[in-house]
Design a protein around this motif. Structure first.
Motif, short mmCIF file in Angstrom:
data_model
loop_
_atom_site.label_atom_id
_atom_site.label_comp_id
_atom_site.label_asym_id
_atom_site.label_seq_id
_atom_site.Cartn_x
_atom_site.Cartn_y
_atom_site.Cartn_z
N THR A 17 0.85 -1.20 0.00
CA THR A 17 0.00 0.00 0.00
C THR A 17 0.88 1.25 0.00
N ALA A 18 1.86 1.22 0.87
CA ALA A 18 2.76 2.37 0.95
C ALA A 18 3.54 2.55 -0.35
N ALA A 19 3.94 1.42 -0.94
CA ALA A 19 4.68 1.50 -2.19
C ALA A 19 3.86 2.20 -3.26
N LYS A 20 2.55 1.91 -3.27
CA LYS A 20 1.68 2.56 -4.27
C LYS A 20 1.63 4.06 -4.05
N LYS A 21 1.61 4.48 -2.80
CA LYS A 21 1.59 5.92 -2.49
C LYS A 21 2.83 6.61 -3.08
N LEU A 22 3.93 5.88 -3.08
CA LEU A 22 5.18 6.50 -3.55
C LEU A 22 5.30 6.51 -5.07
N GLN A 23 4.43 5.72 -5.75
CA GLN A 23 4.56 5.63 -7.22
C GLN A 23 4.59 6.99 -7.90
N ASN A 59 24.53 8.99 3.32
CA ASN A 59 25.45 10.07 3.00
C ASN A 59 25.43 10.51 1.54
N THR A 60 24.78 9.73 0.69
CA THR A 60 24.80 10.08 -0.73
C THR A 60 23.48 10.68 -1.20
N HIS A 61 22.52 10.82 -0.29
CA HIS A 61 21.22 11.39 -0.69
C HIS A 61 20.95 12.69 0.04
N ARG A 62 20.29 13.61 -0.66
CA ARG A 62 20.00 14.88 -0.02
C ARG A 62 18.62 14.90 0.62
N ALA A 63 17.79 13.92 0.28
CA ALA A 63 16.47 13.88 0.89
C ALA A 63 15.94 12.46 0.94
N PHE A 64 15.17 12.17 1.99
CA PHE A 64 14.52 10.87 2.15
C PHE A 64 13.03 11.08 2.35
N VAL A 65 12.26 10.30 1.62
CA VAL A 65 10.81 10.35 1.79
C VAL A 65 10.38 8.96 2.23
N PHE A 66 9.82 8.86 3.42
CA PHE A 66 9.36 7.57 3.92
C PHE A 66 7.84 7.50 3.87
N CYS A 67 7.31 6.37 3.45
CA CYS A 67 5.89 6.14 3.64
C CYS A 67 5.83 5.02 4.66
N LEU A 68 5.84 5.43 5.91
CA LEU A 68 6.08 4.52 7.02
C LEU A 68 5.63 5.23 8.29
N ALA A 69 5.36 4.48 9.36
CA ALA A 69 4.95 5.14 10.61
C ALA A 69 6.07 6.06 11.09
N THR A 70 5.69 7.25 11.56
CA THR A 70 6.70 8.21 12.02
C THR A 70 7.63 7.61 13.07
N SER A 85 22.92 21.14 9.91
CA SER A 85 23.53 21.79 8.76
C SER A 85 23.97 20.78 7.70
N SER A 86 24.10 19.51 8.10
CA SER A 86 24.57 18.53 7.12
C SER A 86 23.59 17.39 6.87
N ASP A 87 22.66 17.16 7.78
CA ASP A 87 21.74 16.04 7.60
C ASP A 87 20.82 16.26 6.40
N PRO A 88 20.45 15.16 5.73
CA PRO A 88 19.51 15.29 4.61
C PRO A 88 18.12 15.64 5.12
N ALA A 89 17.28 16.11 4.23
CA ALA A 89 15.89 16.39 4.58
C ALA A 89 15.16 15.05 4.75
N VAL A 90 14.34 14.96 5.79
CA VAL A 90 13.57 13.73 5.99
C VAL A 90 12.09 14.08 6.07
N VAL A 91 11.32 13.41 5.21
CA VAL A 91 9.91 13.69 5.10
C VAL A 91 9.14 12.37 5.23
N VAL A 92 8.02 12.40 5.93
CA VAL A 92 7.23 11.18 6.12
C VAL A 92 5.82 11.37 5.58
N ILE A 93 5.37 10.40 4.78
CA ILE A 93 3.99 10.42 4.28
C ILE A 93 3.23 9.31 5.00
N ASP A 94 2.00 9.60 5.46
CA ASP A 94 1.24 8.52 6.10
C ASP A 94 0.68 7.60 5.02
N GLU A 95 0.36 6.37 5.41
CA GLU A 95 -0.06 5.38 4.41
C GLU A 95 -1.32 5.78 3.66
#
Ligand code: SAH
Length: 631
Positions: A17-23, A59-70, A85-95
Motif C-alpha cells: 500500500t505504501a509502495a503505491k503511495k510512492l509511485q 550520505n549520498t542522498h539529499r532527501a529521504f521520503v518515507f511512507c512509514l509510521a513516524t 547543517s549537514s543532515d539530509p531532509a527527511v519527510v514522512v507520508i502517512d499510508e
C-alpha cells in the motif's frame, strides 16, 4: 528538473500500500522497497534490514521520503543524524496519503519545502512544526539561500529561538539584496529600504536587542560576538583582483587571500570570485584556487584594464602587460564599481615561487553562484483546484513569483513566507517579463504566473520574445512551461461540449494586432464553420469590435446559432448565459468574459450546449437543419 535542489531523493516504503503511495514520486526519486515486494514496478529492491540499507544511502542522498509510521522512521534515522547543517531532509507520508510531515532538517535541509512540494504533488496536507513556519516568520537560517549568501559564524539556534519567541531581534544589513525584507517588514512601508531594522517591527530606539542578524561581507570583531547571540550571513559581493608572476604557487595565492581578508576583517565566504587579466586565464595556481574554493574566474583584456582609474598604477606592470594595473583594475571591473575596499598588496613567501598582488572591490549586487530558471506557469481560470499539481509545485518552489496582482491574489495560498512576490499592474506585461528575466539571469528560480494557459495570450510568449530579443542562448536561464486550463476550455466545461468539433480562438483586442487582421480571421473562421472562442471580447474603451464580429458571423451562420457567454469561469462571480448569435449583444460582455460561438451543427439541450462530433450520422443532415431552423 523540479525538485532538483533535493536530488538525489530516496523514497522508501515497506508495504505494498505504501509502495503505491510512492509511485507518483517515481520521476523525482528512487523508490526503495524490500525484496519481498518485487511485484511493484519502477522500484529498486533491498535485501536484509532497512536499517543497514538506509545507512548505505544516508550520505549520498539529499532527501529521504518515507511512507512509514513516524515512530519507525524516528528509530531508523536516529543513529544516523549528525547536525542540521549537514543532515539530509527527511519527510514522512502517512499510508493513507493524507499528510506529509517535515520530520527533520526542516530549514537547512529543506524538509519543510520538500514536504510542501510533495503535499501539492499528491494532494495531501503538509505538516510543518518548525517555530518560524507556523507564525509566518522568516526562518533566519534560510533567508539568504536564494541569493547564494553563505552562513557565517553565529549561534543559529539561539537567534532562531529569539525570533520564534517574538523577542526583539535587530537586523543590520550592509550588503546583499534587500528583497528578502519584503515579507518581514512589509508593514513599515515601501520607502523603508533600511539597513537596520527590527523583527518584529518596531521604530523604537530604546529597545535592547535579544539577538542580532548581520548581513555583511565583514566579520565582527571578536569582542562584540559574545552578547547578544548573533548570526552572520555573508552575501558574495567581494571580487578579488589578482595579479601574479608566472608559476606562482597555489599555496601562496591562498595565503595571500587569507591574510588580506583577516587583516581587513572580511569573510572569505563573502568572496564572489577572482578577477585577473586574460593572459592569466591558464595560470595553474589561480585555476587551482578557483577550483578549490568553487569560485568563478573573470578575466579582462589589457585594453579594458587600462581604461580603469586605479589608486596605485605601476609603470613596470604597464611595460610588461600593457596595463598599469591588473589586481586593482580587475577587481574594480569585476565588481563594476569605482572604488576599492582593499588597495593592492603584494605577497611573496620564502621558498615559494612567484609573487602575487591582491586588491578587493565590493559589488553592489551579490553573485549568487546559481543558475536561474524561468517557470512559465498557467494558473487556470481561477480556483486553486483548477491548477495542475505540477504548476502548484512550480509556484510553491520558486524563489520569486511574478504576475498580475489579480492572479497573485488567486494563488495566494500557494505562496511561501520566504518567497519574493512581485505583483504588477495589468498594463505592465513587458516590465513583468523583463523583471522576471533579470532575476533569473541573476540566479533565482522565478515563476511567472498567467491566468489560463501562459502560452495562450499570456505571459509565456512575452518572456520568450524578450529572451530572444536579449540574445538568449536557449539554455541559460533555463525555461520550463507549465500548461494551464485556458479560458475556452474552462468556459466550455461549464456549458457542455461546444468544442467537440474543429474550433479556433480569436482575440478581439486590437492593441497588438491590427483590426484588419482580426477581421480577416473572423471572416475565415465564420466561413469555414469553426466553433469560435472570442477572447478579450470587449473592454471599457473597445466596444465596437464585438458588434463587428457578430455581423461577420451572421453573414455565414444562422442567427439561431447557440452562443455561450461565460464570465469569470470558476471564480466567485461566475456568470453563464446561453443565448444565440442574433441576441448576443443583449447580454453584457466585458474583459472577464469568453464568448463561444457554435458551428452550424451546434445545438442546445436544456442548459447544455452540444456540438455534434460529426457532420453526418446522429442528428441528421446539418444543412437540412440549418434550412429548417431558418425557415
Ligand atoms: N492566458 C489566458 C488568456 C488571457 S487573455 C488563458 O489562457 O485563458 C484574457 C481573456 O481571457 C479575457 O479577456 C477573457 O476573454 C478570457 N478569460 C480569462 N479568464 C477567464 C475566465 N475565468 N472566465 C472567462 N474568460 C476568461
Amino acid at each position: 528538473m523540479l525538485l532538483a535542489e533535493f536530488s538525489p531523493i530516496a523514497a522508501i516504503a515497506t508495504t505494498s500500500t505504501a509502495a503505491k503511495k510512492l509511485q507518483s514520486l517515481s520521476e523525482i526519486s528512487t523508490i526503495w522497497l524490500p525484496d519481498s515486494l518485487t511485484s511493484v514496478t519502477e522500484a529498486q529492491f533491498y535485501t536484509g534490514s532497512l536499517k543497514t540499507h538506509l545507512a548505505s544511502l544516508w550520505n549520498t542522498h539529499r532527501a529521504f521520503v518515507f511512507c512509514l509510521a513516524t515512530g519507525a522512521v524516528v528509530r531508523l534515522i536516529a543513529p544516523l543524524l549528525q547536525h542540521k547543517s549537514s543532515d539530509p531532509a527527511v519527510v514522512v507520508i502517512d499510508e493513507a496519503g493524507k499528510f506529509v510531515i517535515s520530520l527533520c532538517s526542516g530549514h537547512q535541509g529543506g524538509a519543510d519545502k520538500l514536504a510542501q512540494l510533495i503535499a501539492h504533488l499528491i494532494g495531501a496536507t503538509p505538516v510543518l512544526t518548525g517555530a518560524a513556519s507556523g507564525l509566518g516568520l522568516p526562518a533566519v537560517d534560510i533567508i539568504g539561500v536564494p541569493f547564494g549568501w553563505q552562513r557565517g559564524e553565529g549561534n543559529w539556534t539561539e537567534v532562531s529561538s529569539a525570533i520564534a519567541n517574538n523577542q526583539p531581534v535587530q537586523v543590520i544589513q550592509s550588503a546583499g539584496s534587500i528583497l528578502w525584507q519584503q515579507g518581514v517588514i512589509k508593514d513599515q512601508g515601501s520607502e523603508n529600504e533600511s539597513s537596520e531594522f527590527w523583527i518584529p517591527n518596531s521604530n523604537s530606539l530604546s529597545i535592547t536587542p535579544k539577538a542580532k542578524i548581520y548581513i555583511t561581507p565583514s566579520l565582527s570583531p571578536l569582542a562584540s560576538r559574545l552578547s547578544p547571540p548573533q548570526v552572520h550571513w555573508h552575501p558574495r559581493v567581494l571580487w578579488v583582483g589578482i595579479g601574479c608572476e608566472r608559476r606562482t604557487s597555489q599555496q601562496l595565492i591562498e595565503t595571500a587571500i587569507e591574510q588580506v581578508c583577516q587583516e581587513h576583517q572580511l569573510a572569505e565566504s563573502a568572496i564572489a570570485g577572482i578577477a585577473t587579466i586574460d593572459i592569466k586565464a591558464d595560470e595553474v595556481g589561480l585555476l587551482q584556487v578557483c577550483r578549490n574554493r568553487n569560485l568563478p574566474l573573470k578575466t579582462f583584456t589589457s585594453d579594458i584594464l587600462r581604461s580603469i582609474d586605479v589608486p596605485n598604477p605601476s609603470a613596470i606592470v604597464a611595460a610588461e602587460v600593457g596595463t598599469p594595473s591588473v589586481a586593482e583594475a580587475a577587481a574594480l571591473s569585476a565588481a563594476n564599481v569605482s572604488s576599492l575596499v582593499v588597495n593592492k598588496q603584494i605577497f611573496r613567501a620564502e621558498g615559494q615561487p612567484g609573487a602575487v598582488t591582491i586588491a578587493i572591490a565590493q559589488a553592489e549586487q551579490e553573485y549568487t553562484g546559481r543558475t536561474g530558471q524561468l517557470l512559465l506557469v498557467g494558473t487556470g481560470p481561477g480556483q486553486l483546484n483548477q491548477i495542475t499539481p505540477a504548476a502548484q509545485v512550480a509556484i510553491s518552489g520558486a524563489d520569486a513569483v511574478i504576475g498580475y496582482s489579480l492572479y497573485i491574489n488567486l494563488i495566494a495560498p500557494l505562496l511561501q513566507p520566504n518567497q519574493i512576490v512581485e505583483a504588477l499592474p495589468i498594463t505592465q506585461e513587458r516590465q513583468r517579463a523583463q523583471r522576471a528575466i533579470e532575476l533569473a539571469r541573476w540566479g533565482l528560480t522565478v515563476a511567472v504566473v498567467s491566468s489560463g494557459d501562459s502560452g495562450i495570450y499570456g505571459m509565456a510568449g512575452l518572456v520568450l520574445e524578450e529572451l530572444q530579443a536579449q540574445g538568449w542562448d536557449g539554455k541559460t536561464p533555463s525555461v520550463q512551461l507549465f500548461a494551464g486550463i485556458t479560458a475556452l476550455q474552462a468556459a466550455a466545461a461549464r456549458v457542455g461540449t461546444p468544442l467537440m468539433h474543429d474550433f479556433c480562438a480569436i482575440s478581439l483586442s486590437d492593441l497588438l494586432t491590427p483590426w484588419e487582421v482580426i477581421e480577416k480571421r473572423l471572416k475565415a473562421a465564420a466561413e469555414a464553420d469553426f466553433v469560435t472562442a472570442l477572447y478579450n471580447p470587449r473592454s471599457q474603451t473597445r466596444k465596437q469590435q464585438l458588434a463587428s464580429a457578430i455581423s461577420i458571423f451572421l453573414k455565414y451562420r444562422n442567427p439561431n446559432t447557440p452562443v455561450a457567454i461565460v464570465r469569470s469561469a470558476y471564480r466567485e462571480d461566475e456568470q453563464i448565459t446561453l443565448t444565440t448569435l442574433d441576441k448576443l449583444l443583449d447580454t453584457s460582455v466585458d474583459m472577464l468574459t469568453t464568448v463561444l460561438i457554435g458551428n452550424q451543427s451546434t445545438r442546445t439541450h436544456g442548459d447544455w450546449m452540444i456540438t455534434p462530433r460529426g457532420y453526418l450520422g446522429f442528428g441528421g443532415d446539418s444543412q437540412e437543419r440549418l434550412e429548417a431552423s431558418s425557415s
